[in-house]
Motif scaffolding. Structure first.
Motif, mmCIF file in Angstrom:
data_model
loop_
_atom_site.group_PDB
_atom_site.id
_atom_site.type_symbol
_atom_site.label_atom_id
_atom_site.label_comp_id
_atom_site.label_asym_id
_atom_site.label_seq_id
_atom_site.Cartn_x
_atom_site.Cartn_y
_atom_site.Cartn_z
ATOM 1 N N PRO A 1 0.733 -1.151 0.078
ATOM 2 C CA PRO A 1 0.120 -0.005 -0.026
ATOM 3 C C PRO A 1 0.710 1.383 0.115
ATOM 4 O O PRO A 1 1.947 1.238 0.578
ATOM 5 N N GLN A 2 0.284 2.305 -0.504
ATOM 6 C CA GLN A 2 0.911 3.551 -0.328
ATOM 7 C C GLN A 2 0.046 4.443 0.605
ATOM 8 O O GLN A 2 -0.909 4.593 0.673
ATOM 9 N N ILE A 3 0.946 4.942 1.289
ATOM 10 C CA ILE A 3 0.415 5.942 2.805
ATOM 11 C C ILE A 3 0.746 7.273 2.460
ATOM 12 O O ILE A 3 2.012 7.591 2.532
ATOM 13 N N ARG B 1 0.452 10.395 5.046
ATOM 14 C CA ARG B 1 0.249 10.875 6.387
ATOM 15 C C ARG B 1 -0.202 12.197 6.719
ATOM 16 O O ARG B 1 0.076 13.134 5.915
ATOM 17 N N VAL C 1 1.014 -1.891 9.295
ATOM 18 C CA VAL C 1 1.179 -0.324 9.351
ATOM 19 C C VAL C 1 0.089 0.357 10.136
ATOM 20 O O VAL C 1 -1.027 -0.351 10.000
ATOM 21 N N LEU D 1 -2.491 3.288 10.876
ATOM 22 C CA LEU D 1 -2.927 4.593 10.324
ATOM 23 C C LEU D 1 -3.629 5.381 11.312
ATOM 24 O O LEU D 1 -4.377 4.822 12.309
ATOM 25 N N ASP E 1 -4.981 10.377 8.070
ATOM 26 C CA ASP E 1 -4.178 9.476 7.103
ATOM 27 C C ASP E 1 -4.841 8.908 5.903
ATOM 28 O O ASP E 1 -5.933 8.566 6.061
ATOM 29 N N THR E 2 -4.303 8.595 4.748
ATOM 30 C CA THR E 2 -4.833 8.131 3.757
ATOM 31 C C THR E 2 -3.836 6.999 3.202
ATOM 32 O O THR E 2 -2.617 7.101 2.957
ATOM 33 N N CYS E 3 -4.583 5.811 2.827
ATOM 34 C CA CYS E 3 -3.704 4.438 2.401
ATOM 35 C C CYS E 3 -4.271 3.972 1.392
ATOM 36 O O CYS E 3 -5.714 3.728 1.077
ATOM 37 N N VAL F 1 -4.679 0.982 -1.189
ATOM 38 C CA VAL F 1 -4.379 -0.475 -1.452
ATOM 39 C C VAL F 1 -4.526 -0.900 -2.659
ATOM 40 O O VAL F 1 -5.584 -0.713 -3.272
ATOM 41 N N HIS G 1 -4.857 -8.263 2.554
ATOM 42 C CA HIS G 1 -4.806 -7.591 3.412
ATOM 43 C C HIS G 1 -5.911 -7.525 4.500
ATOM 44 O O HIS G 1 -6.888 -8.123 4.085
#
Length: 317
Positions: A4-6, A8, A273, A275, A279-281, A283, A289
């Protein structure tokens, strides 16, 4: 396996020159954030955190008290939820057709094709998170004529190419590029002026109502069978503790998790991780997951997933 890209909340990079009203008194303290996709910014200064779009864009607006966003329209969906503060949304040619006040967690799927604006009416810095329909967010922003005229008086000119030019910095329209033309009276007459009750009854969902409905299953907020019955190219659910099992799952869709309250742990493979609110994640499709609150107490998040529906207009008279 792709992770995933996160993004913050505490690492969001603001742009204070994103739109035409950046110098206009009352709107000149706005901060705009582009989290996923290019968004609708008119400034090359806008930082994009995640450039790949999952069929929609994610952004945010941060404003101090009494700061407002000027009247504009979109051709595709513009969905806001309040992360922090208390906000007044208003709409119509002059912003007087209707209005509604949103509290933290409330969500508003603003009908396409109407002029809309919003202001922070709380006592502290406020933040609203935005979901914009389409890969290119509908081709940009359509401004009410008075916004363009007011901006010109304060040094900002919008070119017909959709780019801002700051005359205070000595910038001018390039050769062959004219100013963005104002909408004509005939064009303005095609923009609906819905009453407050028409909009509130169909396009707004309140946080605590959604939390009650999310007991034991996700609350379907925006979608063909959602509280807000719309198909703007994505669907939105609200999840709370116990809404979904904590066992791993996969989906063939892009899944964007946007935390509202509490802390959530996302696990994939041997990785994990946590969150936090704001925050935005993102997937990716096909990644197995799991998702669960990491601590006791109130926990909620919005989950956005792309659909095969076209990102077109949603408002009907």
């Amino acid at each position: 396996m792709t992770a995933p890209q996160i993004v913050r909340y505490g690492e969001l990079i603001p742009c204070r020159t994103a739109f035409i009203d950046a110098h206009t008194p009352g709107s000149d303290q706005k901060e705009n954030f582009t989290i996923i996709g290019g968004g609708v910014s008119e400034s090359p200064d806008q930082h994009v955190h995640i450039k790949e779009t999952p069929g929609f864009n994610i952004g945010a607006a941060g404003q101090p008290p009494k700061c407002r966003n000027s009247l504009h329209s979109h051709r595709t969906a513009e969905v806001f939820y309040v992360l922090k503060g208390r906000w007044r949304f208003f709409w119509g040619r002059w912003g007087t057709a209707g209005e509604v006040v949103l509290q933290e967690g409330d969500i508003f799927n603003i009908p396409t094709g109407i002029f809309r604006g919003f202001e922070n009416i709380g006592d502290d810095y406020g933040m609203i998170m935005a979901i914009l329909g389409g890969e290119d967010a509908g081709g940009g922003v359509i401004w009410a004529p008075q916004v363009i005229e007011d901006a010109r008086e304060h040094g900002l000119v919008l070119g017909e190419n959709g780019v801002l030019y700051d005359t205070k910095k000595g910038e001018a329209l390039p050769d062959g590029v004219g100013p963005m033309p104002l909408l004509t009276d005939r064009e303005l007459a095609t923009y609906p002026e819905p009453r407050s009750d028409e909009v509130v009854s169909k396009y707004i969902a309140r946080y605590w109502d959604m939390m009650a409905l999310a007991d034991g299953k996700p609350c379907k907020v925006i979608g063909a069978d959602g509280l807000i019955k719309d198909r703007p190219g994505f669907e939105v659910d609200l999840l709370r503790r116990g809404s979904i099992a904590e066992t791993p799952y996969t989906t063939d869709r892009h899944e964007v998790l946007m935390v509202m309250r509490g802390h959530w742990i996302v696990r994939w493979g041997k990785e994990a991780v946590v969150l936090a609110p704001g925050d935005t994640c993102a997937v990716p499709p096909g990644l197995e997951h799991s998702l669960a609150p990491s601590m006791s107490g109130e926990a909620s998040l919005y989950r956005v997933m792309n659909t095969d529906d076209p990102a077109g207009p949603t408002w009907t008279r």
